[in-house]
Each structure stands twice: as C-alpha cells, then as structure tokens.
Design a protein around this motif. Structure first.
Motif, PDB file in Angstrom:
ATOM      1  N   ASP A   1       0.811  -1.214   0.000  1.00 43.19           N
ATOM      2  CA  ASP A   1       0.000   0.000   0.000  1.00 43.19           C
ATOM      3  C   ASP A   1       0.843   1.264   0.000  1.00 43.19           C
ATOM      4  OD1 ASP A   1      -2.230  -1.594   0.027  1.00 43.19           O
ATOM      5  OD2 ASP A   1      -2.656  -1.325   2.167  1.00 43.19           O
TER       6      ASP A   1
ATOM      7  N   ARG B   1       2.262   2.021  -3.540  1.00 45.73           N
ATOM      8  CA  ARG B   1       1.391   2.047  -4.711  1.00 45.73           C
ATOM      9  C   ARG B   1       1.382   3.458  -5.310  1.00 45.73           C
ATOM     10  NH1 ARG B   1      -2.711   0.224  -2.478  1.00 45.73           N
ATOM     11  NH2 ARG B   1      -2.440  -1.972  -3.057  1.00 45.73           N
TER      12      ARG B   1
ATOM     13  N   ASP C   1      -3.816  -4.212  -7.391  1.00 42.44           N
ATOM     14  CA  ASP C   1      -4.327  -4.826  -6.165  1.00 42.44           C
ATOM     15  C   ASP C   1      -4.761  -6.250  -6.477  1.00 42.44           C
ATOM     16  OD1 ASP C   1      -5.219  -5.095  -3.467  1.00 42.44           O
ATOM     17  OD2 ASP C   1      -5.707  -2.960  -3.439  1.00 42.44           O
TER      18      ASP C   1
ATOM     19  N   THR D   1      -9.053   0.122  -5.238  1.00 42.03           N
ATOM     20  CA  THR D   1      -7.842   0.518  -4.535  1.00 42.03           C
ATOM     21  C   THR D   1      -7.629   2.024  -4.657  1.00 42.03           C
ATOM     22  OG1 THR D   1      -5.526  -0.098  -4.209  1.00 42.03           O
ATOM     23  CG2 THR D   1      -6.230   0.265  -6.478  1.00 42.03           C
TER      24      THR D   1
END
Length: 439
Positions: free
Chosen positions: A362, A365, A372, A403
C-alpha cells in the motif's frame, strides 16, 4: 541541487514502472504478468495448467508437457483483453504545493496477446519444440492534462519470448523437460516535467520520455508425475529475466531551472530483474468424463526490491547522478480451482475460479502501479472437428479489488511529483481463442 535530485527521482519513478506492478493497462495478471498463453488453460482459470493432458500449450508453465504430443503438433492462441479503469483524482498538487486538476479518460487500451507452440517428436519418448509468448506487457496512457501527470503520463512495456524446448518421457509415470529462452524487452515511459508553478509560469510545463530495450536469456525446467492412472502432478519453473535497458531520454519545453542543471537528451540505462515463476498443477480424473484441477503459482516479485537508473553526460557534458527508488515488492501466490467435463467425444467444457494476489504494498502504490488483488471467473470449451484439429474458446472476467493511490509527499521520490490522492475501479473482459492441429 534540490531540483536535480527531484527530477531524477521522477525519472527513476517512471522507469520503475517496467518492473513494478506497473501497467495501468495490465489488469489480468497481478503485477504486470500476462497469463494469457493458452485458450485451453484459460477456460478453467489456469487450474492444473502445469499438469494438463489436453495439449502442448501447457508447456508454457511446464516444458515436460511437450510429451503430450504423439506427433508433430501446432497450437496457436490469441487473447483479446478488454480492460476498464475508472480513475478519480480526489486531490493533487505540484511540488510547490499548487493545486492541480484534470481528469484521465480512456486510460487503458484493448490488447491482443498471442501465443504459438510447435512440437515435433525427434526420438522415441523425446519431443522438441519451439514457442512464442508475451509473458509481460501492455500499455496505458493518462495523458498530459490529468492531475497526476507528474506521476505518470504514458507507459508502454513489452517482453516477447522465443523458446526452444525438449521433453523426454523417462518412464510411464515420469516426464521431464526444459527450455532455453530469448527475451526481447522494450519500454517507453513518459511524464510531465514540473515548472514548480503548477503549469502557471510563463514557460509552462515540460514533458519527458524515456525509451530503452534489451535482449536477455532465461530458462525453464519442469517435471510431470503420474503416480496412478488418472492422476497428474506437474511442477514447472521459469527463471528470472535480467534486463539492462539501454536507450535515450528526450524532453520538450524543459523549464529553464531544470535545463540549467543539465536536464537534456542523454544515454541512459537501468537494470531490472523480472520475476521467476514456479507453477504446481494437479489434475485428477473423477471418472471418464469429469476432471478436477488445481494450481498454485508462486511469483518471485521480491527480485524487484529497487530500481536504479544511470545517465551519461548530455550535450552540456553534465552527468546526472544515479538515482534509486525502493519498491520492496512481496513474493506472491496465485491459486485456482477448475473443472473439465467431456460432454461427448467431440465437446469438452471447462470452468474455474482463481485468486491472484498483488505484490504491491500500500505505501508504495503509485499511479504507475495502481495494482491490487484480483479474482478470475472463467469458463470455456474445446470442440474437436476431426482427430487432427481442435478449436478452443474461453472467457474470463477479472475483478480487481478497488484501490487507492495515496502519495502524501512523505517518500523522497515524490519530491518532484508532488502529492496525489486517487481512487481506482478496475475490471477486464478476456476472450481467448485457440486452435491446434496435428500433422
């Protein structure tokens, strides 16, 4: 010095897309892997792919499956990927804190993924083969006007693989195989260049592109074990692909501050280790018509712990220093279960479901890695027109977990890109068609 470092960070960040869960367009496989190498295997979500008795296309995952060929055989497959990605930029600002707006539309493009296999027995119980695949790739374009343009504007990555394989049936219960692979990789990465004024200065924003390519060699190994009639266990391993992309950077409208620091066209290179893939497949015949299958696939994404890019001196004779970005990708699993049912002596139907876990953490990203976890729902079938010709079809719906990309400026590599908060909703329809002929 600050400006130079921030620009370099952005370029590195862009380059990282090659290896990281990169492709805004790649929604079928986690990270940026493509899994569309067989219309037969796609029909049951790759369940049992490394142990399949159906045809030679399973040799992508396990080269020992070339022993499925009793004579010369050609298998051709193509998958049409129709992805959809809705991007909502909640907020964005440039490195100086100026608010940026702009929507991204039609980010992902439809793509065709081809696969070709040829097998030819060369001796009793020994089969040689050639194959062509695209194991990594696809592309996407946000455009120059969206709010996250300093993070990503355009990406195109492709790896094409030509392999020469050989498989041998050691006994009635064991087959082994291996292949030597030549990989051709290419990449195009683009992003806006900040003028540190949100595009509001007289000079305006610039735009930069990186292009590079390389050729690399890899291998695969596999074994098929049939401990009892109707039971097949297959294990295959595809090696890492070590690329050193070399190419050129090009820029338009570089802001004066950056140009004074030596930002111009220059030779560049960056080393990327594409991950290894290990596949375990199981097929079990329940009766003469029904077969159940399962797959567990392990991808060594941790080979992409960081990305490093280096530049040669440009026309101004200023060498930009190396820059590093950290990804800390996690090794991940793909699991699937499937069924095959022989309706009659000509028609076989298949279905399957899979769960594919993303390697992206996370905190790392980004707009180039909005990846995801995803779930596959597949069905398909094969129809045998004659003893020598067979048609395969499959459909897969890929549902990617919703996401968010939250870049709050806390990571050093975002110093040149500013902040971005964006939500992603992604899915894909995949239609596969295959044909195999025995000679």
């Amino acid at each position: 010095m600050n400006c130079r470092k921030t620009l370099l960070s952005r370029i590195v960040r862009a380059s990282a897309l090659i290896g990281a869960g990169m492709l805004v367009n790649q929604v079928h496989g986690a990270g940026f892997a493509l899994n569309d190498h067989s219309a037969t295997a796609s029909g049951n979500a790759l369940a049992g792919a490394a142990a399949s008795k159906a045809d030679i296309s399973g040799s992508f995952w396990n080269p020992a499956l070339l022993t499925n060929a009793s004579g010369p055989e050609l298998y051709m497959s193509g998958a049409a990927l129709l992805p959809s990605m809705d991007v909502s930029a909640n907020s964005a600002s440039d490195p100086a804190g100026n608010h940026i707006s702009g929507e991204a539309t039609d980010v992902v493009d439809p793509s065709i993924v081809p696969a070709i296999y040829y097998a030819h027995p060369v001796a009793e119980n020994t089969v040689a083969g050639l194959s062509f695949n695209v194991p990594f790739g696809l592309s996407g374009e946000y455009g120059r006007d969206w709010a996250g343009r300093y993070h990503s504007a355009e990406t195109s990555v492709e790896v094409m693989t030509l392999a020469a394989s050989v498989a041998h049936k050691v006994s009635e219960t064991i087959s082994v195989g291996g292949s030597l692979q030549v990989h051709k990789g290419s990449v195009l990465l683009a992003a806006a260049l900040t003028d540190f004024a949100g595009g509001l200065s007289n000079h305006g924003e610039g735009y930069g592109e990186l292009e590079g390519d390389d050729i690399s060699v890899g291998y695969s190994l596999g074994v098929l074990f049939e401990p009892a009639e109707g039971t097949r266990i297959g294990l295959g391993h595809r090696s890492e692909i070590d690329f050193t992309f070399e190419g050129e950077s090009s820029y338009d409208n570089v802001p004066p501050t950056l140009r004074a620091l030596g930002v111009d066209e220059a030779y560049l290179f960056d080393q990327i280790d594409f991950p290894s893939v290990t596949s375990l497949g199981l097929e079990q015949d329940v009766n003469e018509r029904l077969t159940v299958a399962a797959t567990a696939m392990y991808t060594g994404w941790s080979s992409m712990d960081e990305m490093r890019i280096a530049f040669a001196p440009g026309p101004d004779n200023i060498k930009q220093p190396d820059s590093v970005i950290t990804f800390k990708f996690q090794d991940q699993w793909f699991y699937s279960l499937g069924l095959s049912y022989l309706v009659d002596d000509k028609l076989t139907v298949r279905t399957g479901v899979a769960r594919d876990y993303s390697p992206v953490r996370d905190e790392y990203r980004t707009a180039r890695t909005p990846d995801d976890d995803r779930t596959w729902y597949s069905f398909g079938g094969s129809y045998q027109f004659s003893p020598d010709t067979e048609l395969h079809m499959a459909y897969t719906y890929v549902d990617v977990d919703d996401t968010s990309v939250i870049r709050d400026g806390s990571l050093p590599e975002d110093a040149s890109r500013g902040r971005l908060n964006a939500d992603y909703e992604t899915h894909a329809h995949v239609f596969s068609l295959g044909f195999n002929m025995k000679f």
